[in-house]
Motif scaffolding. Structure first.
Motif, PDB file in Angstrom:
ATOM      1  N   ALA A 167    -121.398  61.491   8.641  1.00 31.98           N
ATOM      2  CA  ALA A 167    -120.690  62.162   7.252  1.00 31.98           C
ATOM      3  C   ALA A 167    -119.479  61.921   7.754  1.00 31.98           C
ATOM      4  CB  ALA A 167    -121.086  63.964   7.508  1.00 31.98           C
ATOM      5  N   VAL A 168    -118.685  62.350   6.527  1.00 29.53           N
ATOM      6  CA  VAL A 168    -117.163  61.845   6.643  1.00 29.53           C
ATOM      7  C   VAL A 168    -116.445  62.913   5.690  1.00 29.53           C
ATOM      8  CG1 VAL A 168    -114.966  60.738   6.259  1.00 29.53           C
ATOM      9  CG2 VAL A 168    -117.012  59.456   6.598  1.00 29.53           C
ATOM     10  N   ARG A 169    -115.725  63.472   5.662  1.00 27.23           N
ATOM     11  CA  ARG A 169    -115.025  63.933   5.168  1.00 27.23           C
ATOM     12  C   ARG A 169    -113.556  64.330   5.199  1.00 27.23           C
ATOM     13  NH1 ARG A 169    -114.569  70.185   7.786  1.00 27.23           N
ATOM     14  NH2 ARG A 169    -114.370  69.695   9.833  1.00 27.23           N
ATOM     15  N   SER A 170    -112.408  64.737   4.387  1.00 32.24           N
ATOM     16  CA  SER A 170    -111.137  64.442   4.630  1.00 32.24           C
ATOM     17  C   SER A 170    -110.104  65.543   3.718  1.00 32.24           C
ATOM     18  CB  SER A 170    -110.938  63.191   3.528  1.00 32.24           C
ATOM     19  OG  SER A 170    -111.114  62.989   2.015  1.00 32.24           O
ATOM     20  N   ARG A 171    -109.207  65.584   4.214  1.00 35.56           N
ATOM     21  CA  ARG A 171    -108.461  66.946   3.555  1.00 35.56           C
ATOM     22  C   ARG A 171    -107.021  66.765   3.644  1.00 35.56           C
ATOM     23  NH1 ARG A 171    -108.864  73.313   5.728  1.00 35.56           N
ATOM     24  NH2 ARG A 171    -106.674  74.328   4.704  1.00 35.56           N
ATOM     25  N   ARG A 172    -105.968  67.536   3.298  1.00 32.24           N
ATOM     26  CA  ARG A 172    -104.430  66.824   3.572  1.00 32.24           C
ATOM     27  C   ARG A 172    -104.031  67.801   3.503  1.00 32.24           C
ATOM     28  NH1 ARG A 172    -100.537  63.671  -1.067  1.00 32.24           N
ATOM     29  NH2 ARG A 172    -101.701  62.248   0.289  1.00 32.24           N
ATOM     30  N   PHE A 173    -103.281  68.880   4.690  1.00 30.05           N
ATOM     31  CA  PHE A 173    -102.794  69.117   5.504  1.00 30.05           C
ATOM     32  C   PHE A 173    -100.920  68.799   5.277  1.00 30.05           C
ATOM     33  CE2 PHE A 173    -106.729  68.714   7.551  1.00 30.05           C
ATOM     34  CZ  PHE A 173    -107.133  70.389   7.635  1.00 30.05           C
ATOM     35  N   GLU A 174    -100.054  70.632   5.249  1.00 30.32           N
ATOM     36  CA  GLU A 174     -98.257  70.497   4.993  1.00 30.32           C
ATOM     37  C   GLU A 174     -98.069  71.689   5.262  1.00 30.32           C
ATOM     38  OE1 GLU A 174     -95.572  70.485   0.989  1.00 30.32           O
ATOM     39  OE2 GLU A 174     -97.083  68.317   0.945  1.00 30.32           O
TER      40      GLU A 174
END
Length: 209
Positions: A167-174
């Motif tokens: 399973a693939v998930r993504s997220r932006r961090f800043e």
């Protein structure tokens, strides 16, 4: 995304860059070209180092997470610290040089931070590993830049996590830090703190599954 040929300002861009730098009271702190080597090099140091006695077994069936070197834009694929003079003009902070390219420094920082969090699996920060990984963390380091207009540094990372089931998930961090002076002694530590903040959030995200 700018190519390597776009990273060297034209004569007009050089004049504009220095004029804007002067107006921001950072004259002498921004370099658009070469010069003498710096007296010291910048690096990223984890504030969440794993305990010396921490161990994770690689026994059969154990999971392993590989932290991949993130992709970067051409402007970050160097050992200099970018300065966003304007929306279309880039320079480099004088005397601020990374010990190696920031993408590799950031990869190791993230790996150490995940490892320090007590992950119940092997955390490997190299693409060539002695075991077969079951998880991958890859992504793009979008920003690790100093912004003189707001006197802040910004670290931005797009993460993509593939778990043991595929399973693939993504997220932006800043992370941002303001009140930063345009000099290596201020920018370097600020970038390190911002990078550690991002790495900590990534580690927590991975732990949540």
């Amino acid at each position: 995304m700018m190519g390597r040929s776009e990273m060297k300002p034209t004569k007009r861009a050089s004049v504009l860059g220095f004029a804007m730098a002067a107006s921001l009271a950072v004259t002498g702190c921004i370099s658009l070209g070469g010069g003498e080597p710096p007296e010291s090099l910048l690096t990223l140091t984890s504030t969440a180092t794993a305990a010396s006695e921490a161990q994770t077994s690689s026994a059969a069936g154990a999971e392993a997470l590989v932290v991949m070197t993130p992709d970067t834009a051409a402007r970050l694929d160097v050992t200099r610290v970018p300065v966003a003079v304007s929306d279309t003009e880039l320079a480099y902070l004088q005397e601020a040089v990374w010990v190696e390219k920031p993408a590799r420094l950031f990869k190791r920082l993230v790996g150490e931070t995940i490892r320090a969090g007590g992950a119940p699996f092997l955390v490997l920060d190299g693409e060539d590993t002695p075991v077969s990984p079951t998880q991958y963390l890859r992504g793009t380091l979008l920003d690790m830049t100093y912004y003189p207009g707001t006197s802040e540094v910004v670290v931005r990372y797009d993460a993509i996590h593939t778990d043991g089931t595929g399973a693939v998930r993504s997220r932006r961090f800043e992370a941002r830090e303001g009140g930063v002076l345009p000099e290596p002694a201020s920018v370097g530590p600020a970038l390190n703190r911002a990078a550690n903040e991002v790495a900590g959030e990534v580690a927590a995200w991975i732990a949540q599954g």
